[in-house]
Structure formats: C-alpha cells, structure tokens
Motif scaffolding. Structure first.
Motif, PDB file in Angstrom:
ATOM      1  N   GLY A  20      29.323  83.417 -12.921  1.00 48.92           N
ATOM      2  CA  GLY A  20      30.223  82.422 -12.347  1.00 48.92           C
ATOM      3  C   GLY A  20      31.077  81.684 -13.349  1.00 48.92           C
ATOM      4  O   GLY A  20      31.837  80.797 -12.967  1.00 48.92           O
ATOM      5  N   GLY A  21      30.993  82.028 -14.610  1.00 49.70           N
ATOM      6  CA  GLY A  21      31.787  81.353 -15.632  1.00 49.70           C
ATOM      7  C   GLY A  21      33.212  81.874 -15.674  1.00 49.70           C
ATOM      8  O   GLY A  21      33.480  83.018 -15.330  1.00 49.70           O
ATOM      9  N   ALA A  22      34.114  81.015 -16.060  1.00 49.24           N
ATOM     10  CA  ALA A  22      35.509  81.416 -16.280  1.00 49.24           C
ATOM     11  C   ALA A  22      35.681  81.679 -17.771  1.00 49.24           C
ATOM     12  O   ALA A  22      35.224  80.895 -18.604  1.00 49.24           O
ATOM     13  CB  ALA A  22      36.457  80.319 -15.824  1.00 49.24           C
ATOM     14  N   ILE A  23      36.334  82.770 -18.106  1.00 50.12           N
ATOM     15  CA  ILE A  23      36.512  83.167 -19.496  1.00 50.12           C
ATOM     16  C   ILE A  23      38.001  83.236 -19.787  1.00 50.12           C
ATOM     17  O   ILE A  23      38.746  83.891 -19.058  1.00 50.12           O
ATOM     18  CB  ILE A  23      35.887  84.563 -19.761  1.00 50.12           C
ATOM     19  CG1 ILE A  23      34.455  84.646 -19.257  1.00 50.12           C
ATOM     20  CG2 ILE A  23      36.019  84.936 -21.224  1.00 50.12           C
ATOM     21  CD1 ILE A  23      33.468  83.769 -19.972  1.00 50.12           C
ATOM     22  N   ALA A  24      38.432  82.578 -20.845  1.00 53.41           N
ATOM     23  CA  ALA A  24      39.814  82.678 -21.323  1.00 53.41           C
ATOM     24  C   ALA A  24      39.773  83.226 -22.742  1.00 53.41           C
ATOM     25  O   ALA A  24      39.041  82.711 -23.588  1.00 53.41           O
ATOM     26  CB  ALA A  24      40.488  81.313 -21.303  1.00 53.41           C
ATOM     27  N   VAL A  25      40.529  84.290 -22.978  1.00 54.89           N
ATOM     28  CA  VAL A  25      40.537  84.958 -24.275  1.00 54.89           C
ATOM     29  C   VAL A  25      41.980  85.249 -24.648  1.00 54.89           C
ATOM     30  O   VAL A  25      42.779  85.658 -23.801  1.00 54.89           O
ATOM     31  CB  VAL A  25      39.744  86.282 -24.207  1.00 54.89           C
ATOM     32  CG1 VAL A  25      39.772  87.008 -25.539  1.00 54.89           C
ATOM     33  CG2 VAL A  25      38.316  86.043 -23.773  1.00 54.89           C
ATOM     34  N   VAL A  26      42.323  85.052 -25.906  1.00 60.21           N
ATOM     35  CA  VAL A  26      43.641  85.426 -26.415  1.00 60.21           C
ATOM     36  C   VAL A  26      43.474  86.702 -27.216  1.00 60.21           C
ATOM     37  O   VAL A  26      42.702  86.737 -28.174  1.00 60.21           O
ATOM     38  CB  VAL A  26      44.225  84.308 -27.309  1.00 60.21           C
ATOM     39  CG1 VAL A  26      45.551  84.756 -27.910  1.00 60.21           C
ATOM     40  CG2 VAL A  26      44.373  83.019 -26.526  1.00 60.21           C
ATOM     41  N   LEU A  27      44.177  87.757 -26.784  1.00 58.45           N
ATOM     42  CA  LEU A  27      44.085  89.058 -27.459  1.00 58.45           C
ATOM     43  C   LEU A  27      45.475  89.629 -27.669  1.00 58.45           C
ATOM     44  O   LEU A  27      46.365  89.428 -26.840  1.00 58.45           O
ATOM     45  CB  LEU A  27      43.279  90.058 -26.631  1.00 58.45           C
ATOM     46  CG  LEU A  27      41.799  89.798 -26.426  1.00 58.45           C
ATOM     47  CD1 LEU A  27      41.209  90.825 -25.462  1.00 58.45           C
ATOM     48  CD2 LEU A  27      41.069  89.860 -27.756  1.00 58.45           C
ATOM     49  N   HIS A  28      45.642  90.365 -28.769  1.00 60.78           N
ATOM     50  CA  HIS A  28      46.860  91.129 -28.991  1.00 60.78           C
ATOM     51  C   HIS A  28      46.580  92.625 -28.917  1.00 60.78           C
ATOM     52  O   HIS A  28      47.473  93.425 -29.116  1.00 60.78           O
ATOM     53  CB  HIS A  28      47.470  90.768 -30.352  1.00 60.78           C
ATOM     54  CG  HIS A  28      47.973  89.359 -30.384  1.00 60.78           C
ATOM     55  ND1 HIS A  28      47.290  88.352 -31.027  1.00 60.78           N
ATOM     56  CD2 HIS A  28      49.064  88.793 -29.834  1.00 60.78           C
ATOM     57  CE1 HIS A  28      47.954  87.216 -30.879  1.00 60.78           C
ATOM     58  NE2 HIS A  28      49.028  87.466 -30.156  1.00 60.78           N
ATOM     59  N   ASP A  29      45.347  92.996 -28.607  1.00 61.27           N
ATOM     60  CA  ASP A  29      44.968  94.390 -28.406  1.00 61.27           C
ATOM     61  C   ASP A  29      45.066  94.649 -26.906  1.00 61.27           C
ATOM     62  O   ASP A  29      44.158  94.338 -26.138  1.00 61.27           O
ATOM     63  CB  ASP A  29      43.548  94.633 -28.926  1.00 61.27           C
ATOM     64  CG  ASP A  29      43.076  96.056 -28.769  1.00 61.27           C
ATOM     65  OD1 ASP A  29      43.570  96.767 -27.866  1.00 61.27           O
ATOM     66  OD2 ASP A  29      42.182  96.457 -29.533  1.00 61.27           O
TER      67      ASP A  29
END
Length: 88
Positions: free
Chosen positions: A21-30
């Motif tokens: 139930g967690g929200a995940i925010a990730v910054v990726l350039h791949d």
C-alpha cells in the motif's frame, strides 16, 4: 548507477512496499528500467511536466525526439510486453 543485481534487489524491495500500500516515487534516467518498474511515469522538460501516464502511453518516439533530442525505437519487451527503448 547500481549494477544489475542491485537494481533487481532494489526493485523487489520497492515492489514489496508498493504491494503493502505504499506510494513510491523514484527519479530515473534509465528508461528501460523505468518502464519495467513503474505503473505510471511523468516526463519533465526543464522542470515542466510534458507527459504523464503509463509507460505504454508515454514512451513514444516523438516524445523522445522533442524532449530529449534523441532518436529511439520503442518496441514491446519480448518477455513483459512493456516498452523497450532502443537508441538509434
């Protein structure tokens, strides 16, 4: 900048958190890793949102040409069907 094994470990951990139930925010350039991990993506250009949605909805050759000035081919991944970004 993780090696492949550690990318997979981090991805599995993030999936476990999201499944709980967690929200995940990730910054990726791949973009290929992003397409495999993300349910939804947002593409920014100079801090402004230029596209948002699922990787299938967002990953289009014209978006890469306009936003990143890169020529790409987008094909379905042979195992997952998710977008596979190939630089031309």
């Amino acid at each position: 900048s993780l090696d492949l094994c550690h990318q997979q470990l981090v991805a599995a951990s993030l999936k476990t958190l999201a499944d709980r139930g967690g929200a995940i925010a990730v910054v990726l350039h791949d973009f290929n890793l992003l397409a495999q991990l993300a349910d939804r993506v947002i593409i920014l250009d100079e801090g402004r949102i230029v596209a948002g949605g699922t990787p299938v909805e967002v990953f289009k050759p014209e978006l890469f040409a306009q936003t990143f000035r890169a020529r790409v081919r987008i094909s379905p991944h042979p195992d997952t069907g998710k977008p596979l970004v190939i630089a031309l």
